[in-house]
Design an enzyme around this catalytic site. Structure first.
Site, mmCIF file in Angstrom:
data_model
loop_
_atom_site.group_PDB
_atom_site.id
_atom_site.type_symbol
_atom_site.label_atom_id
_atom_site.label_comp_id
_atom_site.label_asym_id
_atom_site.label_seq_id
_atom_site.Cartn_x
_atom_site.Cartn_y
_atom_site.Cartn_z
ATOM 1 N N CYS A 1 -13.072 4.356 5.919
ATOM 2 C CA CYS A 1 -11.815 4.153 5.167
ATOM 3 C C CYS A 1 -11.867 4.682 3.736
ATOM 4 C CB CYS A 1 -11.389 2.697 5.192
ATOM 5 S SG CYS A 1 -12.704 1.560 5.036
ATOM 6 N N ARG B 1 0.798 -1.217 0.000
ATOM 7 C CA ARG B 1 0.000 0.000 0.000
ATOM 8 C C ARG B 1 0.840 1.281 0.000
ATOM 9 N NH1 ARG B 1 -5.242 0.213 3.347
ATOM 10 N NH2 ARG B 1 -5.365 1.887 1.831
ATOM 11 N N HIS C 1 -8.111 -2.294 12.451
ATOM 12 C CA HIS C 1 -7.718 -0.928 12.818
ATOM 13 C C HIS C 1 -8.480 -0.447 14.058
ATOM 14 C CE1 HIS C 1 -6.630 -0.247 8.342
ATOM 15 N NE2 HIS C 1 -5.508 -0.185 9.020
HETATM 16 C C1 CIR Z 1 -6.187 -3.427 3.957
HETATM 17 O O1 CIR Z 1 -6.053 -4.515 4.495
HETATM 18 O O2 CIR Z 1 -5.332 -2.550 4.043
HETATM 19 C C2 CIR Z 1 -7.439 -3.178 3.151
HETATM 20 N N1 CIR Z 1 -7.849 -4.393 2.509
HETATM 21 C C3 CIR Z 1 -8.540 -2.644 4.017
HETATM 22 C C4 CIR Z 1 -8.224 -1.305 4.597
HETATM 23 C C5 CIR Z 1 -9.376 -0.718 5.330
HETATM 24 N N2 CIR Z 1 -9.019 0.542 5.841
HETATM 25 C C6 CIR Z 1 -9.573 1.101 6.888
HETATM 26 O O3 CIR Z 1 -10.437 0.527 7.539
HETATM 27 N N3 CIR Z 1 -9.138 2.291 7.262
#
Ligand code: CIR
Length: 252
Positions: free
Chosen positions: A245, A85, A160
């Site tokens: 998110c 990411r 998170h």
């Molecule tokens: C991850 O694992 O990074 C993504 N599939 C999901 C991120 C979700 N982000 C969030 O809740 N802030």
């Protein structure tokens, strides 16, 4: 006015990171429809939406929340915990630069914006698989001169901090006590999720509206007479995402 930065869903969304969930087939067309409905819901409660183009080779790039912490005074660009990411952040820095001073969090720190809950001048940072204790210290050094108090909060069993707790009113938090200790939030009115809906603690609180997944009717009832707009986010949830998110929210 409130501004929301969002990003369109990547063609490679199905290759998203997963930590606590098993991989399940994602309907990409439905995911895009749900994301567009989410942007409409933000507009309908008075936000201006800056919708960035998809980054096709970055599966999780729709989850812009993890890439920055936007305070009134500055935007801290994170270094996401998942290596896949990290390439998401430069374009977010570019998008935020007209609105905020940009302060990058550098190597070796890792921190996801989903672990950061800002309630007025207190910043709660979840210690998760993505956010390490060293980075909370680094963040503290950045924000302390601005008068913020930072509190590091252990979480368990979820991705998170904001999977476990979010703000849903001026002094009210929505929380799953299985995933984060209530004791950290004693000065707030707390609404607990229905035990049958563990993922129900994530909501967007914006202009006194709550944007809320339509999948949690029991917890929805607990929100009482608060103004709620429900959105379908089933496909985003399969990628371990929810409503906070998918946007970076700030005042402009
Ligand atoms: C991850 O694992 O990074 C993504 N599939 C999901 C991120 C979700 N982000 C969030 O809740 N802030």
């Amino acid at each position: 006015m409130k501004t929301a930065v969002t990003r369109a869903i990547s063609a490679s969304f199905a290759k998203c990171e997963l930590t606590y969930l098993e991989r399940a087939p994602i309907d990409l067309d439905l995911a895009r429809k749900q994301h567009s409905d989410y942007e409409d819901a933000l507009r309908s409660v008075g936000a201006r939406v800056i919708s960035l183009p998809a980054q096709e080779d970055l599966p999780d790039s729709v989850f812009v929340e993890d890439t920055a912490i936007v305070l009134d005074e500055m935007a801290v660009i994170t270094r996401p915990g998942a290596a896949s990411r990290r390439a998401e952040t430069p374009s977010i820095a570019t998008a935020l630069a007209p609105y905020r001073q940009i302060v990058p969090l550098s190597e070796p720190f890792t921190l996801d914006g989903g672990d950061v809950l800002v309630v007025s001048k207190t910043i709660y940072v979840g210690l998760s698989t993505r956010t390490n204790a060293e980075s909370t210290n680094a963040l503290r050094e950045i924000v302390a001169p601005l008068g913020y108090e930072m509190r590091a909060i252990p979480i368990r069993g979820c991705l998170h901090l904001k999977t476990a707790v979010t703000q849903c009113g001026p002094n009210t938090l929505l929380l799953n006590p299985e995933w984060v200790d209530k004791a950290h939030f004693q000065s707030f009115e707390l609404i607990e999720v229905d035990p049958a809906e563990p993922h129900a603690a994530n909501c967007v609180w914006l202009n006194n509206w709550i944007l809320y997944p339509d999948a949690y009717p029991r917890t929805l009832q607990r929100l009482g007479d608060r103004r709620v707009k429900t959105v379908g986010v089933s496909e985003l949830a399969k990628a371990e995402g929810a409503v906070t998110c998918c946007s970076l929210l700030f005042e402009t």
